[in-house]
Design an enzyme around this catalytic site. Structure first.
Site, mmCIF file in Angstrom:
data_model
loop_
_atom_site.group_PDB
_atom_site.id
_atom_site.type_symbol
_atom_site.label_atom_id
_atom_site.label_comp_id
_atom_site.label_asym_id
_atom_site.label_seq_id
_atom_site.Cartn_x
_atom_site.Cartn_y
_atom_site.Cartn_z
ATOM 1 N N GLY A 175 -3.676 12.117 11.083
ATOM 2 C CA GLY A 175 -2.873 11.205 10.267
ATOM 3 C C GLY A 175 -3.047 11.387 8.767
ATOM 4 N N ASP A 176 -3.965 12.274 8.344
ATOM 5 C CA ASP A 176 -4.159 12.475 6.901
ATOM 6 C C ASP A 176 -3.065 13.370 6.314
ATOM 7 O OD1 ASP A 176 -6.318 10.926 6.290
ATOM 8 O OD2 ASP A 176 -7.798 12.544 6.313
ATOM 9 N N TYR A 213 -0.524 -0.131 -3.756
ATOM 10 C CA TYR A 213 -1.737 0.457 -4.320
ATOM 11 C C TYR A 213 -1.946 1.846 -3.756
ATOM 12 C CZ TYR A 213 -2.963 -4.598 -4.294
ATOM 13 O OH TYR A 213 -2.982 -5.962 -4.381
ATOM 14 N N ASN A 259 -14.884 3.545 6.452
ATOM 15 C CA ASN A 259 -13.801 4.445 6.836
ATOM 16 C C ASN A 259 -13.360 5.297 5.657
ATOM 17 O OD1 ASN A 259 -13.301 3.214 9.451
ATOM 18 N ND2 ASN A 259 -12.571 1.454 8.274
ATOM 19 N N LYS A 277 2.565 -3.664 6.849
ATOM 20 C CA LYS A 277 2.824 -3.814 5.402
ATOM 21 C C LYS A 277 4.318 -3.589 5.109
ATOM 22 C CE LYS A 277 -1.220 -4.703 3.602
ATOM 23 N NZ LYS A 277 -1.502 -5.946 2.896
ATOM 24 N N TYR A 323 -1.109 -0.526 10.791
ATOM 25 C CA TYR A 323 -1.394 -1.153 9.496
ATOM 26 C C TYR A 323 -0.204 -0.944 8.553
ATOM 27 C CZ TYR A 323 -3.330 -1.517 4.752
ATOM 28 O OH TYR A 323 -3.530 -1.829 3.427
ATOM 29 N N SER A 326 0.839 -1.197 0.000
ATOM 30 C CA SER A 326 0.000 0.000 0.000
ATOM 31 C C SER A 326 0.870 1.240 0.000
ATOM 32 C CB SER A 326 -0.847 -0.033 1.269
ATOM 33 O OG SER A 326 -1.475 1.216 1.472
HETATM 34 P P1 NAD Z 1 -10.779 -6.990 1.659
HETATM 35 O O1 NAD Z 1 -10.905 -6.942 3.137
HETATM 36 O O2 NAD Z 1 -11.986 -6.765 0.837
HETATM 37 O O3 NAD Z 1 -10.122 -8.370 1.222
HETATM 38 C C1 NAD Z 1 -9.227 -9.082 2.037
HETATM 39 C C2 NAD Z 1 -9.646 -10.544 2.025
HETATM 40 O O4 NAD Z 1 -8.750 -11.289 2.863
HETATM 41 C C3 NAD Z 1 -11.066 -10.763 2.553
HETATM 42 O O5 NAD Z 1 -11.772 -11.615 1.687
HETATM 43 C C4 NAD Z 1 -10.831 -11.411 3.909
HETATM 44 O O6 NAD Z 1 -11.892 -12.259 4.293
HETATM 45 C C5 NAD Z 1 -9.537 -12.156 3.671
HETATM 46 N N1 NAD Z 1 -8.785 -12.433 4.885
HETATM 47 C C6 NAD Z 1 -8.526 -11.598 5.919
HETATM 48 N N2 NAD Z 1 -7.789 -12.211 6.849
HETATM 49 C C7 NAD Z 1 -7.562 -13.472 6.402
HETATM 50 C C8 NAD Z 1 -6.880 -14.589 6.930
HETATM 51 N N3 NAD Z 1 -6.275 -14.546 8.132
HETATM 52 N N4 NAD Z 1 -6.839 -15.723 6.206
HETATM 53 C C9 NAD Z 1 -7.466 -15.791 5.000
HETATM 54 N N5 NAD Z 1 -8.147 -14.773 4.468
HETATM 55 C C10 NAD Z 1 -8.193 -13.610 5.148
HETATM 56 O O7 NAD Z 1 -9.639 -5.947 1.268
HETATM 57 P P2 NAD Z 1 -9.187 -5.424 -0.154
HETATM 58 O O8 NAD Z 1 -9.569 -3.997 -0.262
HETATM 59 O O9 NAD Z 1 -9.611 -6.357 -1.213
HETATM 60 O O10 NAD Z 1 -7.607 -5.455 0.041
HETATM 61 C C11 NAD Z 1 -6.814 -6.558 -0.380
HETATM 62 C C12 NAD Z 1 -5.381 -6.320 0.025
HETATM 63 O O11 NAD Z 1 -4.936 -5.092 -0.542
HETATM 64 C C13 NAD Z 1 -5.170 -6.204 1.532
HETATM 65 O O12 NAD Z 1 -3.974 -6.866 1.857
HETATM 66 C C14 NAD Z 1 -5.043 -4.716 1.756
HETATM 67 O O13 NAD Z 1 -4.246 -4.420 2.874
HETATM 68 C C15 NAD Z 1 -4.386 -4.265 0.462
HETATM 69 N N6 NAD Z 1 -4.680 -2.865 0.136
HETATM 70 C C16 NAD Z 1 -5.970 -2.454 0.051
HETATM 71 C C17 NAD Z 1 -6.245 -1.115 -0.234
HETATM 72 C C18 NAD Z 1 -7.646 -0.595 -0.301
HETATM 73 O O14 NAD Z 1 -7.833 0.612 -0.159
HETATM 74 N N7 NAD Z 1 -8.663 -1.415 -0.546
HETATM 75 C C19 NAD Z 1 -5.191 -0.230 -0.451
HETATM 76 C C20 NAD Z 1 -3.879 -0.689 -0.370
HETATM 77 C C21 NAD Z 1 -3.641 -2.032 -0.080
HETATM 78 N N1 UFG Z 2 -12.348 11.585 3.589
HETATM 79 C C1 UFG Z 2 -13.337 12.444 3.965
HETATM 80 N N2 UFG Z 2 -14.436 11.925 4.573
HETATM 81 C C2 UFG Z 2 -14.585 10.588 4.814
HETATM 82 C C3 UFG Z 2 -13.548 9.719 4.418
HETATM 83 C C4 UFG Z 2 -12.440 10.252 3.817
HETATM 84 O O1 UFG Z 2 -13.241 13.654 3.765
HETATM 85 O O2 UFG Z 2 -15.604 10.182 5.392
HETATM 86 C C5 UFG Z 2 -11.164 12.133 2.884
HETATM 87 C C6 UFG Z 2 -9.843 11.897 3.583
HETATM 88 O O3 UFG Z 2 -9.574 12.905 4.525
HETATM 89 C C7 UFG Z 2 -8.875 11.878 2.403
HETATM 90 C C8 UFG Z 2 -9.708 11.267 1.266
HETATM 91 O O4 UFG Z 2 -11.056 11.465 1.644
HETATM 92 O O5 UFG Z 2 -8.535 13.180 2.045
HETATM 93 C C9 UFG Z 2 -9.460 9.795 1.067
HETATM 94 O O6 UFG Z 2 -9.637 9.108 2.306
HETATM 95 P P1 UFG Z 2 -9.732 7.520 2.394
HETATM 96 O O7 UFG Z 2 -9.994 7.184 3.827
HETATM 97 O O8 UFG Z 2 -10.688 7.007 1.386
HETATM 98 O O9 UFG Z 2 -8.287 7.041 1.931
HETATM 99 P P2 UFG Z 2 -6.862 7.375 2.534
HETATM 100 O O10 UFG Z 2 -6.047 7.944 1.414
HETATM 101 O O11 UFG Z 2 -6.950 8.161 3.756
HETATM 102 O O12 UFG Z 2 -6.278 5.975 2.961
HETATM 103 C C10 UFG Z 2 -6.702 4.701 2.485
HETATM 104 C C11 UFG Z 2 -6.266 3.686 3.513
HETATM 105 C C12 UFG Z 2 -4.754 3.693 3.609
HETATM 106 C C13 UFG Z 2 -4.182 3.369 2.265
HETATM 107 C C14 UFG Z 2 -4.684 4.355 1.266
HETATM 108 C C15 UFG Z 2 -4.210 3.988 -0.099
HETATM 109 O O13 UFG Z 2 -6.891 3.997 4.740
HETATM 110 O O14 UFG Z 2 -4.306 2.736 4.503
HETATM 111 O O15 UFG Z 2 -6.108 4.398 1.263
HETATM 112 O O16 UFG Z 2 -4.542 2.701 -0.436
HETATM 113 F F1 UFG Z 2 -2.831 3.459 2.280
#
Ligand code: NAD
Ligand code: UFG
Length: 347
Positions: free
Chosen positions: A303-304, A185, A206, A161, A157, A133
């Protein structure tokens, strides 16, 4: 065609990637404990992938922290066709929760990854695409952020990572033959254009996109915009949103490169290189949905950062991949999903 193990394949990014990998002709074993997903997503993936995919997806319910569950997953591959590569999505991803429950985050994200790597080694499988991430960069000193920026996460978190990234580097240095892509990502959003699969957060979202779409569909009253005084053109925070279908294509491209090239360790940003502010997202979503998204500006969230945008050039160079879908498509497809599934998969 390859035999692939997809951990966390039922989740948001995993389900879209599974669909694309099935469409590309691969055989998949998904290992998921459904901690944050529903088996329904994979049923819909199969429905979208069509009849030819029916016997190319095995689902193993289990935990990446369990050697026994991993063994069952490796054994679920067809006889004589062992798993050649793993795409590792499984993990926990909520920043606030990680601050409250660091032990659980380190356990699932780090111990789970360590156990997975041990099982891979035991099975002679040394090709891995890892979901990292942009959170590993913490509060970036400059944006766009390139892969050479300092790794300095600011929450549990992000620490977990970054620790897995380091473990992968140590492993690759310890033994020849590892092919590893650490994909960082930026902000994945949107859904498959059919609206059959999408993001299904549990409880109050969130993240911005699911919150906005739940306000548009009437599930929540009002969006809080966290800060209107950031040093950005309209005062709201800027992020690099990436359509989940572009992200899925990025995984496919990374796998293709890993399996075709000599062993290597890659670290790549997956983002568009273009930033959008919170208020721009709100407006684009209003246009896509035809609904209004009531919002109010409140205090900044702890933290933003003001702005995080990827420098995507290295991924373009190494993978021949770039994003193709714009903010309007992210909103349109996210809205199609939200409207057709106002309560998500109904977990
Ligand atoms: P998600 O929660 O939708 O998918 C994660 C999947 O992993 C779920 O299906 C969950 O049931 C499964 N899982 C969790 N713990 C497990 C365990 N102990 N054993 C087996 N399965 C388990 O999340 P996502 O948005 O699809 O994210 C996928 C990956 O990408 C994650 O590792 C996340 O940290 C990373 N990531 C996500 C974002 C984002 O904004 N969505 C951004 C950066 C990185
Ligand atoms: N925001 C709002 N209101 C909300 C939610 C978010 O104004 O209810 C704002 C945030 O302040 C930020 C933007 O929208 O400016 C995006 O916020 P997100 O929470 O959607 O995403 P972040 O960039 O803060 O972070 C998320 C995950 C991180 C990850 C990152 C990139 O929380 O762990 O996406 O994948 F690294």
């Amino acid at each position: 065609m390859a035999e692939l193990l997809i951990t966390g394949g039922a989740g948001f990014i995993g389900s879209h990637s599974c669909l694309m990998l099935l469409e590309a002709g691969h055989n998949l074993v998904v290992l998921d404990n459904f901690d944050n997903s529903s088996p329904e997503s994979l049923k819909r993936v199969l429905e979208l992938a069509g009849p030819s995919a029916a016997d190319r997806l095995q689902v193993v319910e289990g935990d990446i922290r369990s050697a026994g569950d991993l063994e069952r997953a490796f054994e679920a591959a067809p006889a004589g066709r062992p798993i050649t590569a793993v795409v590792h999505f499984a993990g926990l991803k909520a920043v606030g929760e990680s601050v409250r429950e660091p032990l659980r985050y380190w356990d699932v994200n780090l111990c789970g990854s360590r156990q997975l790597l041990e099982s891979m080694q035991a099975h002679g499988c040394r090709s891995l695409v890892f979901s990292s991430s942009c959170t590993v960069y913490g509060l970036p000193e400059q944006t766009p952020i390139s892969e050479s920026a300092a790794i300095q996460p600011i929450n549990p978190y992000g620490h977990s990572k970054a620790a897995v990234e380091q473990l992968l580097a140590d492993l690759a240095a310890s033994e020849a033959g590892w092919r590893i892509a650490r994909l960082r990502y930026f902000n994945p959003v949107g859904a498959h254009p059919s609206g059959r699969i999408g993001e299904d957060p549990r409880g109050i979202p969130n993240n911005l996109f699911p919150f906005v779409s739940q306000v548009a569909v009437g599930r929540r009253d009002c969006l809080q915009v966290f800060g209107g005084d950031w040093p950005t053109p309209d005062g709201s925070g800027i992020r690099d949103y990436i359509h989940v279908m572009d992200l899925a294509e990025g995984h496919q491209a990374a796998l293709d490169v890993l399996l075709a090239e000599p062993p290597q360790l890659l670290s790549l940003n997956l983002g568009s290189g273009q930033g959008h502010s919170v208020l721009e997202v709100v407006r684009a979503f209003e246009v896509a949905s035809g609904r209004s998204v009531p919002h109010t500006i409140v205090e900044r969230r702890d933290g933003d950062a003001a702005s995080t945008v990827a420098d995507p050039r290295l991924a373009a160079k190494r993978l021949g991949w770039r994003t193709r879908r714009c903010l309007e498509e992210m909103c349109r497809d996210g809205w199609t999903w939200q409207q057709a599934n106002p309560e998500g998969y109904g977990r």
